[in-house]
Design an enzyme around this catalytic site. Structure first.
Site, PDB file in Angstrom:
ATOM      1  N   GLU A  52      40.888  26.009 -12.000  1.00 43.83           N
ATOM      2  CA  GLU A  52      39.556  25.436 -12.152  1.00 43.83           C
ATOM      3  C   GLU A  52      39.233  25.359 -13.643  1.00 43.83           C
ATOM      4  O   GLU A  52      39.513  26.282 -14.403  1.00 43.83           O
ATOM      5  CB  GLU A  52      38.611  26.379 -11.417  1.00 43.83           C
ATOM      6  N   LYS A  77      33.061  20.826  -7.006  1.00 46.34           N
ATOM      7  CA  LYS A  77      32.890  22.143  -6.387  1.00 46.34           C
ATOM      8  C   LYS A  77      31.579  22.138  -5.607  1.00 46.34           C
ATOM      9  O   LYS A  77      30.571  21.601  -6.060  1.00 46.34           O
ATOM     10  CB  LYS A  77      32.870  23.210  -7.475  1.00 46.34           C
ATOM     11  N   CYS A 137      37.681  27.269  -6.029  1.00 47.84           N
ATOM     12  CA  CYS A 137      37.361  28.688  -6.115  1.00 47.84           C
ATOM     13  C   CYS A 137      36.393  29.178  -5.047  1.00 47.84           C
ATOM     14  O   CYS A 137      36.771  29.376  -3.905  1.00 47.84           O
ATOM     15  CB  CYS A 137      36.865  28.997  -7.517  1.00 47.84           C
ATOM     16  N   SER A 190      38.471  32.377 -13.350  1.00 45.18           N
ATOM     17  CA  SER A 190      37.378  33.312 -13.513  1.00 45.18           C
ATOM     18  C   SER A 190      37.033  33.392 -14.979  1.00 45.18           C
ATOM     19  O   SER A 190      37.846  33.092 -15.849  1.00 45.18           O
ATOM     20  CB  SER A 190      37.762  34.695 -12.986  1.00 45.18           C
TER      21      SER A 190
END
Length: 171
Positions: free
Chosen positions: A15, A84, A138, A165
């Site tokens: 991501e 997302k 995610c 992350s």
């Protein structure tokens, strides 16, 4: 290209892999968003002679809103862009500060330097050999009703998730 030379069918990158997850308020800078798209187009062009499907993350401006997206490409073409849906907004995560959820965004087409391409959470990519790919990002995976559930119901038989992350000393 190395993965393509090894006959891999799909390469999934993290991501926001084009910019990094940790850009913070820089996501609001037009230069960053424009540069991410420009570099993504360069990456897509480098795949012109490759069969592999690549999925990588970048911020995308669509209808005057910024989204955390996955760009899916093959053979020098952008197959589509998936935003997302579920944006974490607790503890060290502040995605709602930067991005819009793809949940209520109508599917459509987005203009890119390589032409107009599909944009939306319900896209399924036909990769040949009966492989139909669904894409989520995610946090989408851990929701009660993840986008992949709907993609599988619509015929996706390969589900990929781009995940990353933020940077913390303890991670």
């Amino acid at each position: 290209l190395e993965a393509d030379s090894q006959s891999a069918a799909i390469a999934v990158f993290p991501e926001l892999s084009i910019t990094a997850y940790t850009c913070g308020d820089l996501f609001h800078q037009k230069l960053l968003v424009d540069s991410a798209l420009e570099h993504s187009v360069g990456l897509v062009n480098s795949l012109a002679n490759a069969k592999i499907i690549a999925a990588f993350g970048l911020p995308v401006l669509f209808r005057d809103r910024l989204y955390n997206c996955a760009m899916v490409a093959q053979s020098g073409n952008i197959l589509g862009i998936v935003p997302k849906t579920f944006l974490p907004n607790k503890r060290e995560f502040y995605e709602k500060r930067y991005f819009t959820s793809g949940a209520d965004t109508p599917e459509g087409f987005i203009s890119t330097p390589l032409g107009d391409v599909p944009f939306g959470t319900g896209l399924i990519f036909n990769a040949g050999n009966r492989m139909r790919i669904g894409v989520e990002i995610c946090e989408d995976l851990w929701s009660v009703l993840p986008p992949s559930q709907f993609q599988a119901a619509a015929g996706a038989n390969v589900l990929i998730n781009l995940s990353a992350s933020n940077a913390l000393v303890s991670k």
